[in-house]
Design a protein around this motif. Structure first.
Motif, PDB file in Angstrom:
ATOM      1  N   GLN A 258      27.735   1.787 -26.510  1.00 32.53           N
ATOM      2  CA  GLN A 258      28.860   2.250 -27.316  1.00 32.53           C
ATOM      3  C   GLN A 258      30.044   2.607 -26.419  1.00 32.53           C
ATOM      4  OE1 GLN A 258      28.443   4.830 -30.686  1.00 32.53           O
ATOM      5  NE2 GLN A 258      26.337   4.217 -31.085  1.00 32.53           N
ATOM      6  N   ALA A 259      29.768   3.209 -25.264  1.00 29.77           N
ATOM      7  CA  ALA A 259      30.848   3.522 -24.324  1.00 29.77           C
ATOM      8  C   ALA A 259      31.489   2.248 -23.800  1.00 29.77           C
ATOM      9  CB  ALA A 259      30.308   4.354 -23.165  1.00 29.77           C
ATOM     10  N   LYS A 260      30.669   1.263 -23.494  1.00 25.24           N
ATOM     11  CA  LYS A 260      31.192   0.009 -22.945  1.00 25.24           C
ATOM     12  C   LYS A 260      32.065  -0.725 -23.961  1.00 25.24           C
ATOM     13  CE  LYS A 260      29.666  -4.220 -20.621  1.00 25.24           C
ATOM     14  NZ  LYS A 260      28.509  -4.978 -20.116  1.00 25.24           N
ATOM     15  N   VAL A 261      31.603  -0.789 -25.218  1.00 25.64           N
ATOM     16  CA  VAL A 261      32.374  -1.484 -26.252  1.00 25.64           C
ATOM     17  C   VAL A 261      33.699  -0.765 -26.506  1.00 25.64           C
ATOM     18  CG1 VAL A 261      32.407  -2.138 -28.686  1.00 25.64           C
ATOM     19  CG2 VAL A 261      30.365  -2.562 -27.323  1.00 25.64           C
ATOM     20  N   PHE A 262      33.689   0.566 -26.464  1.00 29.35           N
ATOM     21  CA  PHE A 262      34.944   1.301 -26.628  1.00 29.35           C
ATOM     22  C   PHE A 262      35.962   0.897 -25.559  1.00 29.35           C
ATOM     23  CE2 PHE A 262      37.343   5.103 -25.098  1.00 29.35           C
ATOM     24  CZ  PHE A 262      38.313   5.072 -26.090  1.00 29.35           C
ATOM     25  N   LYS A 263      35.530   0.821 -24.338  1.00 24.76           N
ATOM     26  CA  LYS A 263      36.459   0.501 -23.255  1.00 24.76           C
ATOM     27  C   LYS A 263      36.971  -0.937 -23.338  1.00 24.76           C
ATOM     28  CE  LYS A 263      34.440   3.961 -20.204  1.00 24.76           C
ATOM     29  NZ  LYS A 263      33.677   4.228 -18.966  1.00 24.76           N
ATOM     30  N   GLU A 264      36.153  -1.815 -23.889  1.00 24.05           N
ATOM     31  CA  GLU A 264      36.564  -3.215 -23.994  1.00 24.05           C
ATOM     32  C   GLU A 264      37.303  -3.520 -25.289  1.00 24.05           C
ATOM     33  OE1 GLU A 264      36.340  -5.548 -21.650  1.00 24.05           O
ATOM     34  OE2 GLU A 264      35.466  -4.083 -20.287  1.00 24.05           O
ATOM     35  N   GLU A 265      36.832  -2.935 -26.409  1.00 25.09           N
ATOM     36  CA  GLU A 265      37.352  -3.334 -27.717  1.00 25.09           C
ATOM     37  C   GLU A 265      38.043  -2.211 -28.481  1.00 25.09           C
ATOM     38  OE1 GLU A 265      37.412  -6.382 -28.987  1.00 25.09           O
ATOM     39  OE2 GLU A 265      36.443  -7.204 -27.202  1.00 25.09           O
ATOM     40  N   GLY A 266      37.817  -0.956 -28.101  1.00 28.03           N
ATOM     41  CA  GLY A 266      38.497   0.151 -28.764  1.00 28.03           C
ATOM     42  C   GLY A 266      37.690   0.854 -29.833  1.00 28.03           C
ATOM     43  N   THR A 267      36.545   0.313 -30.257  1.00 22.66           N
ATOM     44  CA  THR A 267      35.749   0.994 -31.283  1.00 22.66           C
ATOM     45  C   THR A 267      35.155   2.261 -30.697  1.00 22.66           C
ATOM     46  OG1 THR A 267      33.938  -0.501 -30.721  1.00 22.66           O
ATOM     47  CG2 THR A 267      35.221  -1.022 -32.673  1.00 22.66           C
TER      48      THR A 267
ATOM     49  N   GLY B  79      32.856  -6.872 -30.327  1.00 23.93           N
ATOM     50  CA  GLY B  79      32.753  -6.711 -28.881  1.00 23.93           C
ATOM     51  C   GLY B  79      31.335  -6.810 -28.361  1.00 23.93           C
ATOM     52  N   PHE B  80      30.450  -7.442 -29.124  1.00 26.20           N
ATOM     53  CA  PHE B  80      29.037  -7.499 -28.754  1.00 26.20           C
ATOM     54  C   PHE B  80      28.692  -8.648 -27.796  1.00 26.20           C
ATOM     55  CE2 PHE B  80      27.484  -5.394 -32.973  1.00 26.20           C
ATOM     56  CZ  PHE B  80      27.801  -4.151 -32.462  1.00 26.20           C
ATOM     57  N   LYS B  81      29.527  -9.656 -27.690  1.00 23.69           N
ATOM     58  CA  LYS B  81      29.132 -10.868 -26.963  1.00 23.69           C
ATOM     59  C   LYS B  81      28.714 -10.603 -25.516  1.00 23.69           C
ATOM     60  CE  LYS B  81      31.586 -14.002 -30.008  1.00 23.69           C
ATOM     61  NZ  LYS B  81      32.775 -14.851 -30.219  1.00 23.69           N
ATOM     62  N   PRO B  82      29.447  -9.780 -24.764  1.00 25.36           N
ATOM     63  CA  PRO B  82      28.965  -9.482 -23.404  1.00 25.36           C
ATOM     64  C   PRO B  82      27.614  -8.756 -23.408  1.00 25.36           C
ATOM     65  CG  PRO B  82      31.280  -8.889 -23.628  1.00 25.36           C
ATOM     66  CD  PRO B  82      30.772  -9.174 -25.001  1.00 25.36           C
ATOM     67  N   LEU B  83      27.359  -7.984 -24.457  1.00 25.82           N
ATOM     68  CA  LEU B  83      26.077  -7.276 -24.552  1.00 25.82           C
ATOM     69  C   LEU B  83      24.928  -8.255 -24.813  1.00 25.82           C
ATOM     70  CD1 LEU B  83      27.042  -4.103 -26.632  1.00 25.82           C
ATOM     71  CD2 LEU B  83      27.185  -4.484 -24.164  1.00 25.82           C
ATOM     72  N   TYR B  84      25.204  -9.303 -25.596  1.00 22.16           N
ATOM     73  CA  TYR B  84      24.164 -10.311 -25.829  1.00 22.16           C
ATOM     74  C   TYR B  84      23.726 -10.920 -24.500  1.00 22.16           C
ATOM     75  CZ  TYR B  84      26.053 -10.337 -30.647  1.00 22.16           C
ATOM     76  OH  TYR B  84      26.494 -10.002 -31.901  1.00 22.16           O
ATOM     77  N   ASP B  85      24.698 -11.255 -23.668  1.00 24.08           N
ATOM     78  CA  ASP B  85      24.370 -11.870 -22.378  1.00 24.08           C
ATOM     79  C   ASP B  85      23.508 -10.926 -21.541  1.00 24.08           C
ATOM     80  OD1 ASP B  85      25.833 -14.115 -23.054  1.00 24.08           O
ATOM     81  OD2 ASP B  85      27.666 -13.409 -22.075  1.00 24.08           O
TER      82      ASP B  85
END
Length: 425
Positions: free
Chosen positions: A334-343, A48-54
């Motif tokens: 970490q909060a953002k990835v949880f909401k998008e990907e579940g980790t 779920g990192f791709k939006p974070l790269y941008d």
């Protein structure tokens, strides 16, 4: 509302300033363009990192980020080989908890993140999660955690209905406060003969969950393998094989192509469900919105999975890579990835955050995912992991597979497991 990713205070841009000339009218040269930097990041699956790269590249336009994604076992085995040959590792490598002790036992192969100021992050983390990322000396910081795998049980509501079982998540959780009762529920499911569906995907992850719930697992605190002497390991072995012996398994090896398609086909009605699994289910069963739900796991809590990001010594840009690790593992991200990907985050300050506590997903029937996994994470009791943890798990998994394939009885397979484990040094 989505949380916006933070901006790192340490910039990668280097400004060149010309020396002043003689006289009182010194001039300053235009900034030199920043050096172009390409960072490779080795992953297993979608983090779920791709939006974070941008988001990162908005403030670091000179940095290009390239993902190298391979299957779970291939990723870790390849990294072991690349470290041994001192060639081929990515600038940043993700390492799952089952393998973390294999790599923290080789601190000379990785950069110490303390050298880049990342020991400042210690206060963010669950203490045991931070400890997992330390070198064997207990001092060097080799990895920052991305997530933890607090346990729940995902299940197919529609298939439970067909089997005449309750489908409400509270009622489902009440079916199996213990693993013995989980198996008894499976027998009732099997008796209903639901076409095309078995009760569980395979016994491997069930075994792992049971062992992870025990006070001590495959190793003792002195790094001695105790598979043959730990009664909790043998109990998990016996119960896992009961799943096979009672015809409850779909015999689908985790992360295999048939297992992937089994989510969409409804090939199994239950699966051990650490937080990261929710994103995987949603990806594999895109047309099953509302059919999956989440209940408590037998035994009440536990951990399965979770990863760290590490910096191999081979990397050409350790400073920039360390800054990217800091960004990707920040509280906000970490909060953002949880909401998008579940980790699920490894930062406990988030567990009571209203935006996490109230978080639901329509795919899972608006199950209170944030609350479920927050409670699971709070109840986690860390377990000591030995230096060859992954190899021991593979030997046991192979044994469970031989039973599942009808090649050995549980007793025969256990004897071979003990012999195989004794060879691991």
């Amino acid at each position: 509302m989505r949380l916006m990713a933070p901006v790192l205070t340490a910039s990668l841009l280097v400004l060149g300033v010309a020396a002043c000339g003689s006289g009182s009218t010194g001039t300053t040269a235009a900034p030199k363009p920043a050096e172009k930097v390409t960072l490779t990041i080795g992953l297993f699956g979608d983090f779920g990192f791709k939006p974070l790269y941008d988001e990162y590249k908005k403030t670091h336009p000179n940095v290009e980020i390239v993902e190298r994604v391979t299957q779970f076992n291939d990723h870790h085995n390849n990294l072991i080989k690349r470290l041994a040959t001192n060639a081929g590792a990515a600038d940043i490598e993700a390492v799952e908890v089952g393998y973390i002790s294999t790599f923290t036992a080789q601190p000379q192969k990785f950069h110490n993140l303390k050298d880049y100021g990342l020991d400042k992050r210690q206060g963010d983390y669950l203490d045991w999660k931070w400890q997992q990322g330390l070198g064997k000396d207990g001092q060097s910081v080799l990895g920052l955690g991305t997530d933890v795998g607090g346990l729940a049980m995902c299940y197919r509501k529609d298939i439970f209905k067909k089997a005449g079982l309750p489908d409400d998540r509270a009622a489902v959780g009440a079916l199996w406060p213990t693993w013995e009762q989980y198996i008894e529920t499976g027998k009732k499911f099997a008796a209903a003969n639901v076409a095309g569906s078995k009760f569980v995907d395979s016994p491997g992850e069930i075994f792992r969950a049971m062992v992870n719930q025990a006070p001590t697992g495959l190793y003792d605190a002195q790094d001695q393998i105790i598979v043959g002497t730990n009664p909790d390991v043998k109990k998990a072995w016996d119960l896992s094989n009961q799943i096979t012996q009672n015809g409850l398994s779909a015999k689908l090896a985790a992360f295999s192509p048939p297992w992937n398609t089994g989510f969409a086909k409804g090939s199994f009605a239950t699966i051990i469900c650490p937080a990261w699994m929710t994103g995987f289910i949603q990806e594999q069963a895109k047309d099953a919105t509302g059919k999956w739900d989440i209940a408590t796991v037998p035994g009440g809590s536990g951990n399965s999975g979770g990863s760290h990001l590490m910096l191999p010594q081979q990397g050409k840009h350790p400073k920039e890579a360390a800054e990217l690790i800091d960004f990707l593992t920040s509280k906000e991200n970490q909060a953002k990835v949880f909401k998008e990907e579940g980790t699920f985050p490894s930062i406990p300050a988030l567990y009571d955050d209203p935006s996490i506590q109230s978080f639901t997903k329509p795919f899972f029937g608006d199950a209170p995912i944030g609350k479920i996994y927050s409670e699971a994470a709070k109840a986690l009791k860390p377990q000591h992991l030995g230096p060859k943890e992954a190899d021991v798990r593979v030997a046991i998994g192979n044994g469970l597979g031989r039973v599942e394939q009808g090649k050995q009885t549980p007793d025969e397979a256990w004897t071979q497991v003990l012999a195989d484990v004794a060879k691991i040094k």
